[in-house]
Design an enzyme around this catalytic site. Structure first.
Site, PDB file in Angstrom:
ATOM      1  N   ASP A  20       0.837  -1.206   0.000  1.00 46.99           N
ATOM      2  CA  ASP A  20       0.000   0.000   0.000  1.00 46.99           C
ATOM      3  C   ASP A  20       0.868   1.250   0.000  1.00 46.99           C
ATOM      4  O   ASP A  20       1.621   1.500   0.930  1.00 46.99           O
ATOM      5  CB  ASP A  20      -0.877   0.011   1.259  1.00 46.99           C
ATOM      6  CG  ASP A  20      -1.762   1.245   1.329  1.00 46.99           C
ATOM      7  OD1 ASP A  20      -2.924   1.159   0.882  1.00 46.99           O
ATOM      8  OD2 ASP A  20      -1.301   2.304   1.816  1.00 46.99           O
ATOM      9  N   TYR A  75       2.942  10.049  -0.531  1.00 45.06           N
ATOM     10  CA  TYR A  75       4.077   9.505   0.230  1.00 45.06           C
ATOM     11  C   TYR A  75       5.414   9.813  -0.475  1.00 45.06           C
ATOM     12  O   TYR A  75       6.470   9.693   0.124  1.00 45.06           O
ATOM     13  CB  TYR A  75       3.966   7.979   0.444  1.00 45.06           C
ATOM     14  CG  TYR A  75       2.719   7.512   1.173  1.00 45.06           C
ATOM     15  CD1 TYR A  75       1.877   8.401   1.822  1.00 45.06           C
ATOM     16  CD2 TYR A  75       2.389   6.161   1.209  1.00 45.06           C
ATOM     17  CE1 TYR A  75       0.730   7.962   2.479  1.00 45.06           C
ATOM     18  CE2 TYR A  75       1.239   5.717   1.873  1.00 45.06           C
ATOM     19  CZ  TYR A  75       0.415   6.626   2.495  1.00 45.06           C
ATOM     20  OH  TYR A  75      -0.710   6.178   3.135  1.00 45.06           O
ATOM     21  N   LYS A 128      -2.952   5.894  -4.187  1.00 40.63           N
ATOM     22  CA  LYS A 128      -4.063   6.804  -3.868  1.00 40.63           C
ATOM     23  C   LYS A 128      -3.847   8.155  -4.540  1.00 40.63           C
ATOM     24  O   LYS A 128      -2.701   8.620  -4.623  1.00 40.63           O
ATOM     25  CB  LYS A 128      -4.154   7.013  -2.343  1.00 40.63           C
ATOM     26  CG  LYS A 128      -4.014   5.733  -1.529  1.00 40.63           C
ATOM     27  CD  LYS A 128      -4.136   5.954  -0.035  1.00 40.63           C
ATOM     28  CE  LYS A 128      -3.736   4.699   0.738  1.00 40.63           C
ATOM     29  NZ  LYS A 128      -2.306   4.614   1.062  1.00 40.63           N
ATOM     30  N   HIS A 131      -7.836   9.527  -1.636  1.00 41.01           N
ATOM     31  CA  HIS A 131      -7.146   9.521  -0.342  1.00 41.01           C
ATOM     32  C   HIS A 131      -7.963  10.174   0.778  1.00 41.01           C
ATOM     33  O   HIS A 131      -8.035   9.651   1.883  1.00 41.01           O
ATOM     34  CB  HIS A 131      -5.787  10.223  -0.497  1.00 41.01           C
ATOM     35  CG  HIS A 131      -4.743   9.748   0.452  1.00 41.01           C
ATOM     36  ND1 HIS A 131      -3.414   9.667   0.129  1.00 41.01           N
ATOM     37  CD2 HIS A 131      -4.813   9.326   1.737  1.00 41.01           C
ATOM     38  CE1 HIS A 131      -2.725   9.208   1.163  1.00 41.01           C
ATOM     39  NE2 HIS A 131      -3.557   9.005   2.157  1.00 41.01           N
TER      40      HIS A 131
HETATM   41  N1  NAP Z   1      -5.267   6.294   3.876  1.00 36.61           N
HETATM   42  C1  NAP Z   1      -4.654   7.046   4.748  1.00 36.61           C
HETATM   43  O1  NAP Z   1      -5.024   8.214   4.964  1.00 36.61           O
HETATM   44  C2  NAP Z   1      -3.497   6.499   5.507  1.00 36.61           C
HETATM   45  C3  NAP Z   1      -2.974   7.212   6.590  1.00 36.61           C
HETATM   46  C4  NAP Z   1      -1.904   6.641   7.295  1.00 36.61           C
HETATM   47  C5  NAP Z   1      -1.393   5.413   6.917  1.00 36.61           C
HETATM   48  N2  NAP Z   1      -1.905   4.752   5.826  1.00 36.61           N
HETATM   49  C6  NAP Z   1      -1.376   3.435   5.383  1.00 36.61           C
HETATM   50  O2  NAP Z   1      -1.407   2.525   6.489  1.00 36.61           O
HETATM   51  C7  NAP Z   1      -0.089   2.008   6.711  1.00 36.61           C
HETATM   52  C8  NAP Z   1       0.122   1.680   8.173  1.00 36.61           C
HETATM   53  O3  NAP Z   1      -0.079   2.813   8.994  1.00 36.61           O
HETATM   54  P1  NAP Z   1       1.124   3.626   9.694  1.00 36.61           P
HETATM   55  O4  NAP Z   1       2.380   3.478   8.919  1.00 36.61           O
HETATM   56  O5  NAP Z   1       0.605   5.016   9.898  1.00 36.61           O
HETATM   57  O6  NAP Z   1       1.239   3.008  11.148  1.00 36.61           O
HETATM   58  P2  NAP Z   1       1.271   1.534  11.819  1.00 36.61           P
HETATM   59  O7  NAP Z   1       1.390   0.482  10.796  1.00 36.61           O
HETATM   60  O8  NAP Z   1       0.150   1.521  12.782  1.00 36.61           O
HETATM   61  O9  NAP Z   1       2.599   1.633  12.694  1.00 36.61           O
HETATM   62  C9  NAP Z   1       3.860   1.760  12.105  1.00 36.61           C
HETATM   63  C10 NAP Z   1       4.876   2.026  13.222  1.00 36.61           C
HETATM   64  O10 NAP Z   1       4.944   0.907  14.093  1.00 36.61           O
HETATM   65  C11 NAP Z   1       6.268   0.373  14.093  1.00 36.61           C
HETATM   66  N3  NAP Z   1       6.127  -1.091  14.094  1.00 36.61           N
HETATM   67  C12 NAP Z   1       5.652  -1.881  13.097  1.00 36.61           C
HETATM   68  N4  NAP Z   1       5.609  -3.164  13.468  1.00 36.61           N
HETATM   69  C13 NAP Z   1       6.085  -3.215  14.728  1.00 36.61           C
HETATM   70  C14 NAP Z   1       6.301  -4.264  15.654  1.00 36.61           C
HETATM   71  N5  NAP Z   1       6.013  -5.527  15.342  1.00 36.61           N
HETATM   72  N6  NAP Z   1       6.802  -3.949  16.862  1.00 36.61           N
HETATM   73  C15 NAP Z   1       7.099  -2.674  17.196  1.00 36.61           C
HETATM   74  N7  NAP Z   1       6.912  -1.638  16.364  1.00 36.61           N
HETATM   75  C16 NAP Z   1       6.406  -1.898  15.141  1.00 36.61           C
HETATM   76  C17 NAP Z   1       6.936   0.901  12.846  1.00 36.61           C
HETATM   77  O11 NAP Z   1       8.313   1.100  13.043  1.00 36.61           O
HETATM   78  P3  NAP Z   1       9.463   0.353  12.144  1.00 36.61           P
HETATM   79  O12 NAP Z   1       9.234   0.718  10.710  1.00 36.61           O
HETATM   80  O13 NAP Z   1      10.703   0.951  12.724  1.00 36.61           O
HETATM   81  O14 NAP Z   1       9.329  -1.111  12.413  1.00 36.61           O
HETATM   82  C18 NAP Z   1       6.242   2.262  12.695  1.00 36.61           C
HETATM   83  O15 NAP Z   1       6.867   3.224  13.530  1.00 36.61           O
HETATM   84  C19 NAP Z   1       0.802   3.149   6.197  1.00 36.61           C
HETATM   85  O16 NAP Z   1       2.132   2.752   6.026  1.00 36.61           O
HETATM   86  C20 NAP Z   1       0.081   3.529   4.934  1.00 36.61           C
HETATM   87  O17 NAP Z   1       0.368   2.606   3.906  1.00 36.61           O
HETATM   88  C21 NAP Z   1      -2.958   5.279   5.126  1.00 36.61           C
END
Ligand code: NAP
Length: 279
Positions: free
Chosen positions: A48, A53, A82, A115
């Protein structure tokens, strides 16, 4: 839902993996390319990204190299991007799609999302997504950050119903109403920031449940997503966490533990409120 390649069938018949890799905030460069490659190598079949980004080129490179090394064809991978707010509009969304596709260096996208629900703009953008879908350039089309009223408004004029709504979703924001509405309408819910960007990992309730199953808190949360019928796309750039996060297909949370996790809801967002944003 037996393994990392397990899929949900969207309302148009397209199969989408329940589990994928997110790459928000990962900048262009080797860390990004290696994360995408590590995911593919370790069995992930969904990636994704988004135009905003600023990393579609690296994602495309990671996909190309990852598929090659794993001996997998493009058709076995599900790629999402997106359209950003500034590009919402009929012609501008068509153009934004071409730019994303060129950066990713792909022939088609599996899923393209609006988005954010920018008032007065998302309907024209949706017509562009419908055009691209009918031309076969996108296998499925959907939205992100849409509240129930946005979905109702969009569907009044839409020819094709969104197949996905990707929203912020984690134990502090369980989105029950949005989920029920999506279910009634055949729209698959997808969780962004499923790990609440790492802020839930020291939660005591989750830690207790995790120790009971001999799993990590991240694994408990991601399993809870799946058992709730929500597609999930945790982000990590570390291979050991990419592996850890996906190791959630060998256990099942009891109904009681599912309820305990549901009970953590505080309607708390880490991201912007879709009813009150100014970008
Ligand atoms: N549509 C939208 O508006 C929108 C908005 C935000 C995000 N998104 C999508 O959703 C995806 C996920 O959301 P997100 O990136 O905001 O946050 P997330 O997946 O909830 O959390 C990511 C964070 O958690 C850490 N992490 C991941 N796995 C871990 C584990 N097993 N243990 C400890 N820490 C861990 C990562 O660090 P490390 O990388 O250092 O492991 C990073 O700092 C995004 O990457 C994006 O593709 C979409």
């Amino acid at each position: 839902m037996k393994n990392l390649q397990a899929t949900t069938t969207l309302h148009n018949g397209v199969k989408m993996p329940w589990f994928g890799l997110g790459v928000f905030k990962v900048e262009e460069g080797p860390e990004l390319v290696n994360a995408v490659k590590a995911a593919i190598k370790n069995g992930y079949r969904s990636i994704d990204t988004a135009a905003i980004y600023g990393n579609e080129e690296g994602v495309g490179k990671g996909i190309k190299e990852g598929l090659q090394e794993a001996g997998i064809s493009r058709e076995e991978l599900f790629v999402t991007s997106k359209v950003w707010n500034a590009d919402l509009g009929y012609e501008s969304t068509l153009a934004a799609f071409e730019t994303s596709l060129a950066k990713l260096d792909l022939e088609y996208l599996d899923l393209y999302l609006i988005h954010w629900p920018v008032e007065g703009k998302y309907k024209d953008a949706w017509r562009a997504l419908e055009t691209l879908y009918k031309e076969g350039r996108i296998k499925a089309i959907g939205v992100s950050n849409f509240q129930i009223h946005h979905l109702e408004d969009l569907m009044k004029d839409a020819e094709i119903k969104p197949m996905i709504n990707q929203v912020e979703y984690h134990p502090r924001l369980t989105q029950k109403e949005v989920q029920a509405f999506c279910k009634e309408n055949g729209i698959q819910l997808e969780a962004w920031s499923p790990l609440m960007q790492g802020q839930l990992l020291d939660n005591e309730t989750l830690q207790e449940i995790a120790s009971k199953y001999n799993k990590s808190v991240a694994q408990i949360i991601l399993r809870w997503d799946l058992q709730n019928g929500v597609v999930t796309i945790p982000k990590s750039t570390k291979e050991h966490r990419i592996i850890e996060n996906a190791d959630v297909f060998d256990f099942e949370l009891t109904g009681e533990d599912m309820k305990l996790i549901d009970g953590l809801n505080q309607n708390h967002r880490v991201g912007p409120d879709p009813d009150n944003f100014d970008f």
